[in-house]
Scaffold this motif. Structure first.
Motif, short mmCIF file in Angstrom:
data_model
loop_
_atom_site.label_atom_id
_atom_site.label_comp_id
_atom_site.label_asym_id
_atom_site.label_seq_id
_atom_site.Cartn_x
_atom_site.Cartn_y
_atom_site.Cartn_z
N GLY A 352 -35.63 -31.53 -35.24
CA GLY A 352 -34.65 -32.52 -35.36
C GLY A 352 -34.71 -33.31 -34.25
N TYR A 353 -34.10 -34.56 -34.22
CA TYR A 353 -34.29 -35.63 -33.24
C TYR A 353 -33.37 -35.17 -31.86
CZ TYR A 353 -36.75 -38.94 -35.37
OH TYR A 353 -37.94 -39.74 -35.83
N ALA A 354 -32.37 -34.04 -32.19
CA ALA A 354 -31.52 -33.38 -30.88
C ALA A 354 -32.28 -32.58 -30.21
CB ALA A 354 -30.33 -32.89 -31.40
N SER A 355 -33.55 -31.85 -30.56
CA SER A 355 -34.23 -30.65 -29.95
C SER A 355 -34.74 -31.53 -28.68
CB SER A 355 -35.40 -30.38 -30.67
OG SER A 355 -36.18 -31.42 -31.26
N PRO A 356 -35.11 -32.42 -28.32
CA PRO A 356 -35.54 -33.01 -27.01
C PRO A 356 -34.41 -32.61 -26.07
CG PRO A 356 -36.37 -34.73 -28.54
CD PRO A 356 -35.22 -33.76 -29.20
N ALA A 357 -33.38 -32.79 -26.22
CA ALA A 357 -32.17 -32.78 -25.20
C ALA A 357 -32.12 -30.96 -24.92
CB ALA A 357 -30.83 -32.94 -25.95
N ALA A 358 -32.16 -30.24 -26.09
CA ALA A 358 -32.24 -28.74 -25.46
C ALA A 358 -33.28 -28.42 -24.73
CB ALA A 358 -32.16 -28.04 -27.13
N ILE A 359 -34.37 -28.78 -25.31
CA ILE A 359 -35.66 -28.68 -24.43
C ILE A 359 -35.45 -28.77 -23.02
CG2 ILE A 359 -38.10 -29.05 -24.04
CD1 ILE A 359 -38.17 -29.24 -27.30
N GLY A 360 -34.98 -29.95 -22.98
CA GLY A 360 -34.68 -30.87 -21.37
C GLY A 360 -33.85 -30.18 -20.57
N ALA A 361 -32.80 -29.50 -21.24
CA ALA A 361 -31.80 -28.74 -20.52
C ALA A 361 -32.53 -27.45 -19.85
CB ALA A 361 -30.63 -28.12 -21.44
N VAL A 362 -33.47 -26.70 -20.50
CA VAL A 362 -34.34 -25.71 -20.22
C VAL A 362 -35.28 -26.00 -19.03
CG1 VAL A 362 -35.95 -23.94 -20.63
CG2 VAL A 362 -34.15 -24.51 -22.32
N LEU A 363 -35.56 -27.34 -19.10
CA LEU A 363 -36.54 -27.76 -18.05
C LEU A 363 -35.85 -28.21 -16.54
CD1 LEU A 363 -38.92 -30.29 -20.24
CD2 LEU A 363 -39.75 -28.13 -19.17
N ALA A 364 -34.71 -28.60 -17.12
CA ALA A 364 -33.74 -29.00 -15.70
C ALA A 364 -33.46 -27.71 -15.12
CB ALA A 364 -32.72 -29.70 -16.07
N VAL A 365 -33.28 -26.65 -15.59
CA VAL A 365 -32.88 -25.40 -15.23
C VAL A 365 -34.06 -24.65 -14.45
CG1 VAL A 365 -32.30 -22.96 -15.50
CG2 VAL A 365 -31.07 -24.71 -16.69
N VAL A 366 -35.26 -24.96 -14.77
CA VAL A 366 -36.25 -24.46 -13.96
C VAL A 366 -36.55 -25.18 -12.85
CG1 VAL A 366 -39.11 -24.52 -14.32
CG2 VAL A 366 -37.66 -23.89 -16.22
N GLY A 367 -36.40 -26.67 -12.89
CA GLY A 367 -36.28 -27.69 -11.62
C GLY A 367 -35.45 -27.23 -10.64
N LEU A 368 -34.17 -26.76 -11.15
CA LEU A 368 -33.29 -26.34 -10.20
C LEU A 368 -33.71 -25.10 -9.44
CD1 LEU A 368 -30.32 -26.56 -9.07
CD2 LEU A 368 -29.41 -25.36 -11.01
N GLY A 369 -34.15 -24.09 -10.04
CA GLY A 369 -34.69 -22.77 -9.77
C GLY A 369 -35.76 -23.17 -8.49
N ILE A 370 -36.63 -24.20 -8.87
CA ILE A 370 -37.54 -24.42 -7.95
C ILE A 370 -37.11 -24.98 -6.66
CG2 ILE A 370 -39.48 -25.89 -7.40
CD1 ILE A 370 -40.57 -25.75 -10.17
N ALA A 371 -35.92 -25.80 -6.90
CA ALA A 371 -35.39 -26.46 -5.72
C ALA A 371 -34.58 -25.66 -4.74
CB ALA A 371 -34.29 -27.65 -6.11
N VAL A 372 -33.87 -24.70 -5.34
CA VAL A 372 -33.11 -23.63 -4.93
C VAL A 372 -34.09 -22.80 -4.02
CG1 VAL A 372 -31.62 -21.55 -4.99
CG2 VAL A 372 -31.19 -23.62 -6.06
N THR A 373 -35.23 -22.38 -4.54
CA THR A 373 -35.99 -21.37 -4.09
C THR A 373 -36.66 -22.18 -2.85
OG1 THR A 373 -36.95 -20.64 -6.07
CG2 THR A 373 -38.46 -20.39 -4.28
N ALA A 374 -37.04 -23.40 -2.72
CA ALA A 374 -37.63 -24.42 -1.72
C ALA A 374 -36.64 -24.21 -0.68
CB ALA A 374 -37.83 -25.62 -2.06
N GLY A 375 -35.35 -24.60 -0.98
CA GLY A 375 -34.17 -24.42 -0.06
C GLY A 375 -33.99 -23.15 0.72
N LEU A 376 -34.32 -21.98 0.08
CA LEU A 376 -34.19 -20.80 0.69
C LEU A 376 -35.25 -20.46 1.70
CD1 LEU A 376 -32.99 -18.38 -2.42
CD2 LEU A 376 -31.66 -19.27 -0.52
N ILE A 377 -36.48 -21.10 1.39
CA ILE A 377 -37.73 -20.83 2.19
C ILE A 377 -37.46 -21.74 3.47
CG2 ILE A 377 -40.20 -21.27 2.25
CD1 ILE A 377 -40.39 -20.67 -0.59
#
Length: 395
Positions: A352-377
């Motif tokens: 369905g056409y709503a699926s890109p938003a759900a997929i995008g939410a997962v990708l944003a969480v991955v990006g946040l995880g990378i950003a937090v990891t970079a900040g800790l380093i």
């Protein structure tokens, strides 16, 4: 300085218009070229891949050029690519022209950000970069909706003819108002590649790739989402695109001063908000009013992270920032290409056409995880790791 920033922002306006206007014209492009809408979406990816390739390549080839000369060269190539899009007769040639138009995108914006930051000074560099990038956001209020409406009424190629005209005006503005600036670098091209390999630069680029892909997973298919799910008429699509631009502009205006004071917390907050908004958008998109509100908020939180990440990558590159600055736009456009592709996969799988938003939410969480990891380093006490700069809270 204001006129110089205006000239640089005009180029960003042209770039933002050509990058995003095709998303509102996918049905018209598909009908004219005789291809399905998901295939027409490959034109979005072609432009984005042009940015991915062109940003480091053109920047590397132009490292010995004066910054102003490089800006003029990049905008000239951009002008040529858009003119070829106007006259290209087939899907294959339109793909090629879109790739060509994308080549100077990141190189131009990367150099423009460096020049703007240099003119503004250390204390206001994020604000100056945000002002240049404001051209991208205003493009989504004025350029993209107007280009979409014009393309619907007179043919989609007309929109790209107008973009070529704006590029010509940018050439005149940069030639007249942007001063010749000397930005100190060290190590030449070898130093630029060495800076690009720094861990904090790499992590910043990865944050952009994953965190931002969710925005384009949705925005690439905003036209069919609004018509098929929200029940809006086709004539409402330009209005929705303008609302997205309003959100982008609000986010850009707010985030610049915040990032000057709290760089990493601003990045964390933007990515966390983006993940939440994308998750909620899967529900909001089924009603025209909530869909419209969701588009504004998505624009604000999605593009609120662009200027802070740009400043972070430039600052962590130290005395060799050109390639890193341009590569940041490669990262954002890799997110563009990847987001459009992943969103299309979800739709093609029947989710369905709503699926890109759900997929995008997962990708944003991955990006946040990378950003937090970079900040800790990264435990440096200032926003660029240099004690010579004014202190800033980076998290």
């Amino acid at each position: 300085m204001p006129l110089a920033l205006l000239a640089l922002a005009l180029g960003a306006f042209a770039i933002g218009t050509t990058e995003f206007v095709i998303m509102g014209l996918l049905p018209e492009v598909a009908a004219d070229l005789g291809i399905p809408i998901p295939t027409a979406g490959h034109l979005i990816s072609a432009y984005a891949l042009g940015v991915v390739v062109g940003a480091p390549l053109l920047t590397a080839l132009s490292t010995r050029l004066p910054r102003k000369t490089a800006l003029l060269l990049f905008m000239g190539v951009f002008l040529l690519g858009n003119l070829l899009t106007v006259i290209a007769p087939s899907h294959t040639l339109v793909l090629a022209s879109r790739f060509l138009a994308g080549l100077p995108h990141g190189a131009y914006l990367g150099v423009a950000a460096l020049v703007a930051a240099h003119l503004a000074g250390p204390a206001r560099r994020a604000t100056a970069v945000a002002r240049v990038m404001l051209g991208l956001t205003i493009a989504n209020i004025v350029g993209v909706p107007a280009g979409t409406l014009l393309g619907q009424l007179t043919g989609w190629r007309t929109a790209f003819l107008v973009v070529a005209g704006i590029a010509a005006l940018t050439l005149l503005g940069v030639a007249r108002w942007v001063p010749h600036v000397s930005i100190a670098t060290s190590g030449g091209l070898r130093g630029e590649f060495s800076a690009l390999a720094r861990s904090q630069v790499v992590l910043g680029l990865l944050t952009a790739v994953f965190g931002f892909a969710g925005v384009f997973a949705v925005y690439s298919y905003i036209s069919p989402m609004m018509t098929e799910l929200a029940g809006m008429p086709t004539t409402a699509v330009p209005v929705v695109l303008a609302l997205f631009g309003v959100g982008m502009t609000l986010g850009s205006l707010v985030v610049g001063p915040l990032a000057d004071r709290w760089l990493r917390p601003t990045i964390y907050g933007s990515l966390a908000a983006l993940a939440a908004v994308l998750a909620l958008f899967t529900l909001a998109v089924h009603n025209p009013w909530t869909a419209a509100i969701g588009v504004v908020v998505l624009g604000a939180v999605g593009f609120g992270v662009t200027a802070p990440l740009q400043v972070l990558v430039m600052s962590r590159a130290g005395a060799a920032p050109s390639l890193a600055s341009a590569s940041n736009h490669s990262a954002f456009n890799l997110a563009n290409a990847g987001g459009a592709w992943v969103g299309g996969v979800g739709i093609a799988m029947g989710l369905g056409y709503a699926s890109p938003a759900a997929i995008g939410a997962v990708l944003a969480v991955v990006g946040l995880g990378i950003a937090v990891t970079a900040g800790l380093i990264d435990r440096s006490p200032t926003s660029d790791g240099s004690p010579a700069e004014e202190p800033a809270r980076v998290g």
